[in-house]
Design a protein around this motif. Structure first.
Motif, PDB file in Angstrom:
ATOM      1  N   ARG A  75       3.610   7.112  -9.016  1.00 14.98           N
ATOM      2  CA  ARG A  75       3.888   6.135  -7.957  1.00 14.98           C
ATOM      3  C   ARG A  75       3.139   6.491  -6.675  1.00 14.98           C
ATOM      4  NH1 ARG A  75       9.970   5.768  -7.405  1.00 14.98           N
ATOM      5  NH2 ARG A  75       9.740   7.726  -6.271  1.00 14.98           N
ATOM      6  N   ASN A  76       2.987   7.774  -6.403  1.00  9.18           N
ATOM      7  CA  ASN A  76       2.237   8.203  -5.216  1.00  9.18           C
ATOM      8  C   ASN A  76       0.774   7.788  -5.317  1.00  9.18           C
ATOM      9  OD1 ASN A  76       4.462  10.259  -5.951  1.00  9.18           O
ATOM     10  ND2 ASN A  76       4.196  10.552  -3.737  1.00  9.18           N
ATOM     11  N   ASP A  77       0.193   7.977  -6.500  1.00 13.13           N
ATOM     12  CA  ASP A  77      -1.193   7.553  -6.712  1.00 13.13           C
ATOM     13  C   ASP A  77      -1.333   6.044  -6.514  1.00 13.13           C
ATOM     14  OD1 ASP A  77      -2.325  10.122  -7.581  1.00 13.13           O
ATOM     15  OD2 ASP A  77      -1.038   9.868  -9.327  1.00 13.13           O
ATOM     16  N   GLN A  78      -0.332   5.305  -6.977  1.00 12.66           N
ATOM     17  CA  GLN A  78      -0.369   3.848  -6.832  1.00 12.66           C
ATOM     18  C   GLN A  78      -0.353   3.442  -5.360  1.00 12.66           C
ATOM     19  OE1 GLN A  78      -1.374   1.352  -8.489  1.00 12.66           O
ATOM     20  NE2 GLN A  78       0.358   0.552  -9.682  1.00 12.66           N
ATOM     21  N   ALA A  79       0.506   4.082  -4.578  1.00 14.79           N
ATOM     22  CA  ALA A  79       0.580   3.767  -3.148  1.00 14.79           C
ATOM     23  C   ALA A  79      -0.736   4.078  -2.452  1.00 14.79           C
ATOM     24  CB  ALA A  79       1.717   4.559  -2.504  1.00 14.79           C
ATOM     25  N   GLU A  80      -1.355   5.193  -2.806  1.00 19.39           N
ATOM     26  CA  GLU A  80      -2.644   5.553  -2.218  1.00 19.39           C
ATOM     27  C   GLU A  80      -3.712   4.529  -2.570  1.00 19.39           C
ATOM     28  OE1 GLU A  80      -1.378  10.210  -2.839  1.00 19.39           O
ATOM     29  OE2 GLU A  80      -3.115   9.406  -3.915  1.00 19.39           O
ATOM     30  N   THR A  81      -3.677   4.047  -3.809  1.00 18.16           N
ATOM     31  CA  THR A  81      -4.650   3.043  -4.249  1.00 18.16           C
ATOM     32  C   THR A  81      -4.509   1.755  -3.455  1.00 18.16           C
ATOM     33  OG1 THR A  81      -4.690   3.987  -6.488  1.00 18.16           O
ATOM     34  CG2 THR A  81      -5.429   1.706  -6.249  1.00 18.16           C
ATOM     35  N   VAL A  82      -3.268   1.345  -3.194  1.00 15.86           N
ATOM     36  CA  VAL A  82      -3.038   0.131  -2.408  1.00 15.86           C
ATOM     37  C   VAL A  82      -3.592   0.290  -0.990  1.00 15.86           C
ATOM     38  CG1 VAL A  82      -1.266  -1.371  -1.427  1.00 15.86           C
ATOM     39  CG2 VAL A  82      -1.046  -0.567  -3.777  1.00 15.86           C
ATOM     40  N   LEU A  83      -3.332   1.433  -0.368  1.00 10.09           N
ATOM     41  CA  LEU A  83      -3.827   1.655   0.991  1.00 10.09           C
ATOM     42  C   LEU A  83      -5.355   1.681   1.033  1.00 10.09           C
ATOM     43  CD1 LEU A  83      -1.354   4.307   2.442  1.00 10.09           C
ATOM     44  CD2 LEU A  83      -1.586   1.915   3.102  1.00 10.09           C
ATOM     45  N   LEU A  84      -5.978   2.281   0.042  1.00 12.65           N
ATOM     46  CA  LEU A  84      -7.439   2.296  -0.016  1.00 12.65           C
ATOM     47  C   LEU A  84      -7.982   0.875  -0.182  1.00 12.65           C
ATOM     48  CD1 LEU A  84      -7.908   5.452  -2.258  1.00 12.65           C
ATOM     49  CD2 LEU A  84      -8.679   5.212   0.100  1.00 12.65           C
ATOM     50  N   GLY A  85      -7.288   0.057  -0.972  1.00  9.58           N
ATOM     51  CA  GLY A  85      -7.693  -1.331  -1.121  1.00  9.58           C
ATOM     52  C   GLY A  85      -7.553  -2.109   0.173  1.00  9.58           C
ATOM     53  N   LEU A  86      -6.476  -1.847   0.908  1.00 14.33           N
ATOM     54  CA  LEU A  86      -6.290  -2.499   2.212  1.00 14.33           C
ATOM     55  C   LEU A  86      -7.416  -2.131   3.175  1.00 14.33           C
ATOM     56  CD1 LEU A  86      -2.446  -2.065   2.769  1.00 14.33           C
ATOM     57  CD2 LEU A  86      -3.670  -4.241   2.621  1.00 14.33           C
ATOM     58  N   ALA A  87      -7.808  -0.873   3.159  1.00 11.46           N
ATOM     59  CA  ALA A  87      -8.867  -0.420   4.061  1.00 11.46           C
ATOM     60  C   ALA A  87     -10.200  -1.079   3.746  1.00 11.46           C
ATOM     61  CB  ALA A  87      -9.002   1.099   3.986  1.00 11.46           C
ATOM     62  N   ARG A  88     -10.414  -1.417   2.470  1.00 13.69           N
ATOM     63  CA  ARG A  88     -11.664  -2.081   2.083  1.00 13.69           C
ATOM     64  C   ARG A  88     -11.621  -3.579   2.337  1.00 13.69           C
ATOM     65  NH1 ARG A  88     -10.978   1.225  -2.537  1.00 13.69           N
ATOM     66  NH2 ARG A  88     -10.212  -0.592  -3.692  1.00 13.69           N
ATOM     67  N   GLY A  89     -10.432  -4.109   2.679  1.00  9.76           N
ATOM     68  CA  GLY A  89     -10.310  -5.555   2.839  1.00  9.76           C
ATOM     69  C   GLY A  89     -10.360  -6.273   1.510  1.00  9.76           C
ATOM     70  N   SER A  90      -9.781  -5.653   0.491  1.00  9.26           N
ATOM     71  CA  SER A  90      -9.862  -6.193  -0.859  1.00  9.26           C
ATOM     72  C   SER A  90      -8.854  -7.311  -1.082  1.00  9.26           C
ATOM     73  CB  SER A  90      -9.622  -5.073  -1.883  1.00  9.26           C
ATOM     74  OG  SER A  90     -10.566  -4.037  -1.729  1.00  9.26           O
ATOM     75  N   GLY A  91      -9.046  -8.021  -2.177  1.00 12.30           N
ATOM     76  CA  GLY A  91      -8.159  -9.115  -2.537  1.00 12.30           C
ATOM     77  C   GLY A  91      -6.974  -8.641  -3.351  1.00 12.30           C
ATOM     78  N   ALA A  92      -6.242  -9.618  -3.895  1.00 14.90           N
ATOM     79  CA  ALA A  92      -4.988  -9.320  -4.589  1.00 14.90           C
ATOM     80  C   ALA A  92      -5.191  -8.421  -5.802  1.00 14.90           C
ATOM     81  CB  ALA A  92      -4.309 -10.619  -5.012  1.00 14.90           C
ATOM     82  N   ARG A  93      -6.293  -8.612  -6.533  1.00 14.06           N
ATOM     83  CA  ARG A  93      -6.495  -7.800  -7.733  1.00 14.06           C
ATOM     84  C   ARG A  93      -6.618  -6.322  -7.386  1.00 14.06           C
ATOM     85  NH1 ARG A  93      -4.587  -7.623 -12.085  1.00 14.06           N
ATOM     86  NH2 ARG A  93      -5.112  -9.817 -12.494  1.00 14.06           N
ATOM     87  N   SER A  94      -7.360  -6.000  -6.333  1.00  9.20           N
ATOM     88  CA  SER A  94      -7.492  -4.603  -5.930  1.00  9.20           C
ATOM     89  C   SER A  94      -6.181  -4.066  -5.379  1.00  9.20           C
ATOM     90  CB  SER A  94      -8.601  -4.457  -4.880  1.00  9.20           C
ATOM     91  OG  SER A  94      -8.722  -3.115  -4.472  1.00  9.20           O
ATOM     92  N   LEU A  95      -5.486  -4.882  -4.589  1.00 12.54           N
ATOM     93  CA  LEU A  95      -4.216  -4.433  -4.012  1.00 12.54           C
ATOM     94  C   LEU A  95      -3.119  -4.325  -5.068  1.00 12.54           C
ATOM     95  CD1 LEU A  95      -4.153  -6.453  -0.664  1.00 12.54           C
ATOM     96  CD2 LEU A  95      -4.999  -4.149  -1.095  1.00 12.54           C
ATOM     97  N   ALA A  96      -3.345  -4.935  -6.221  1.00 16.52           N
ATOM     98  CA  ALA A  96      -2.379  -4.813  -7.315  1.00 16.52           C
ATOM     99  C   ALA A  96      -2.382  -3.414  -7.912  1.00 16.52           C
ATOM    100  CB  ALA A  96      -2.684  -5.838  -8.406  1.00 16.52           C
ATOM    101  N   GLY A  97      -3.348  -2.599  -7.505  1.00 15.48           N
ATOM    102  CA  GLY A  97      -3.360  -1.210  -7.927  1.00 15.48           C
ATOM    103  C   GLY A  97      -3.681  -1.046  -9.398  1.00 15.48           C
ATOM    104  N   MET A  98      -3.151   0.019  -9.965  1.00 15.77           N
ATOM    105  CA  MET A  98      -3.425   0.368 -11.362  1.00 15.77           C
ATOM    106  C   MET A  98      -2.391  -0.282 -12.276  1.00 15.77           C
ATOM    107  SD  MET A  98      -4.292   4.410 -10.754  1.00 15.77           S
ATOM    108  CE  MET A  98      -2.900   4.637  -9.639  1.00 15.77           C
ATOM    109  N   ALA A  99      -2.865  -0.845 -13.367  1.00 17.83           N
ATOM    110  CA  ALA A  99      -1.974  -1.516 -14.311  1.00 17.83           C
ATOM    111  C   ALA A  99      -1.321  -0.501 -15.241  1.00 17.83           C
ATOM    112  CB  ALA A  99      -2.757  -2.538 -15.124  1.00 17.83           C
TER     113      ALA A  99
END
Length: 341
Positions: A142-166
């Motif tokens: 879950r920690n890795d998932q939260a980090e992935t979401v924040l990294l996606g936010l920093a890139r200005g990514s869309g919903a697919r990137s912010l959805a993190g890891m499946a």
């Protein structure tokens, strides 16, 4: 030692709660597999993957499955070969079989983190094909998932990137996305396992490390506890939305995107009246089919191609990664290498 009460996660005759949780997560992730399926655990020797290896070694035989492991040696540290060998011995001691070590060469495309990730996933898929494994288990928490979401936010990514890891992506499965990193660490302690700590996990030159040790603690302090859980929960909600939009966009692409020799052609008339969320997804898929690599194709690229549909002012062409161009010609957006109006 393996087989002792300590190594099996028992203490005074009771299963430690952390061990129970990791085993339950693995059992749930494997429950739908037919008997005699071969499963590989991706194990670095760190706490997360070692806890996963131990849980898989315990649960897989109960489900009639074969469980092995693959250790990827990235060669990024002087003693990486010894670290990989130690992880392999730990996996063998847990009863996993077969156990393979894969040495890879990490390039520089996509930055150090991206290049290492690409090399690692290629090695995991190759190992699975070699041994006939249908599933590879990854230890992201879950920690890795939260980090992935924040990294996606920093890139200005869309919903697919912010959805993190499946939780499931092809042959890859991630049983621990609902578990915290502290749970896997506690499971290792309770089981008498000795995980390796990767010094790269403390090196601030990596963006993920800065998010882990600097950004998330600040957010927790400013907003209160539960930020990590909230970010992971957000990823799950966005993934459901993104999955639904992807299905609709694929249906649109079936009618609006035509594939011919050397070109991908998108019908402007069929695209321009569609919602932006569907239209841009269809255009992104067209760019990928034309030869762009997903890691290089940004939201900015897709927005520029979309402007050829919705804001046509005689633009000449749009340059995309891998030498692909997008031009508007006779009511179509044409994507191909070096194409001209």
């Amino acid at each position: 030692m393996p087989g002792s009460a300590e190594s099996t996660g028992e203490y005074r005759g009771k299963l430690h709660p952390s061990v129970a949780r990791v085993r339950e997560a693995v059992r749930t992730a494997l429950a739908d597999l037919p008997r005699d399926t071969t499963v590989l655990v991706a194990c670095s020797g760190g706490a997360d993957s070692l806890a996963l290896a131990a849980a898989a070694a315990f649960e897989a035989p109960k489900l009639g499955l074969s469980a092995g492991a693959v250790i990827v040696d990235h060669g990024l540290q002087a003693d990486s070969e010894d670290i990989a060998a130690t992880a392999a011995e730990q996996c063998k001691a847990l009863g996993l079989d077969p156990v393979h070590v894969r040495a890879v060469e990490v390039g520089d495309e996509g930055g150090p983190e991206g290049a290492a990730r690409t090399a690692r996933y290629d090695a995991l898929r190759d190992a699975a094909e070699e041994v006939g494994a249908d599933v590879v288990l990854l230890a992201h928490t879950r920690n890795d998932q939260a980090e992935t979401v924040l990294l996606g936010l920093a890139r200005g990514s869309g919903a697919r990137s912010l959805a993190g890891m499946a939780p499931v992506a092809g042959i890859l499965r991630r049983p621990f996305l609902e578990l915290s990193r502290s749970t896997t660490a506690a499971a290792c302690v309770a089981s008498g396992l000795r995980p390796w700590h990767d010094p790269h996990n403390d090196d601030p030159k990596y963006k993920r490390v800065r998010v882990r040790h600097e950004v998330l603690p600040v957010l927790e302090e400013a907003l209160g506890p539960g930020v990590t859980e909230a970010l992971a929960r957000t990823a799950g909600l966005l993934r459901a939305d993104a999955d639904a939009l992807d299905v609709l966009a694929a249906e649109l692409a079936e009618t609006a995107v035509r594939r011919t020799d050397g070109e991908v052609r998108c019908d402007v008339g069929l695209l321009e009246g569609e919602p932006a969320a569907l239209r841009t997804r269809a255009l992104r898929q067209a760019a990928l089919e034309a030869g762009c690599r997903a890691n290089d194709l940004t939201a900015g690229h897709v927005a520029a191609v979309d402007a050829l549909v919705t804001d046509w002012r005689g633009q000449r062409w749009i340059d995309l990664p891998q030498g692909i161009r997008a031009v508007r010609r006779a009511g179509f957006i044409v994507l191909a290498p070096g194409v001209t109006p």
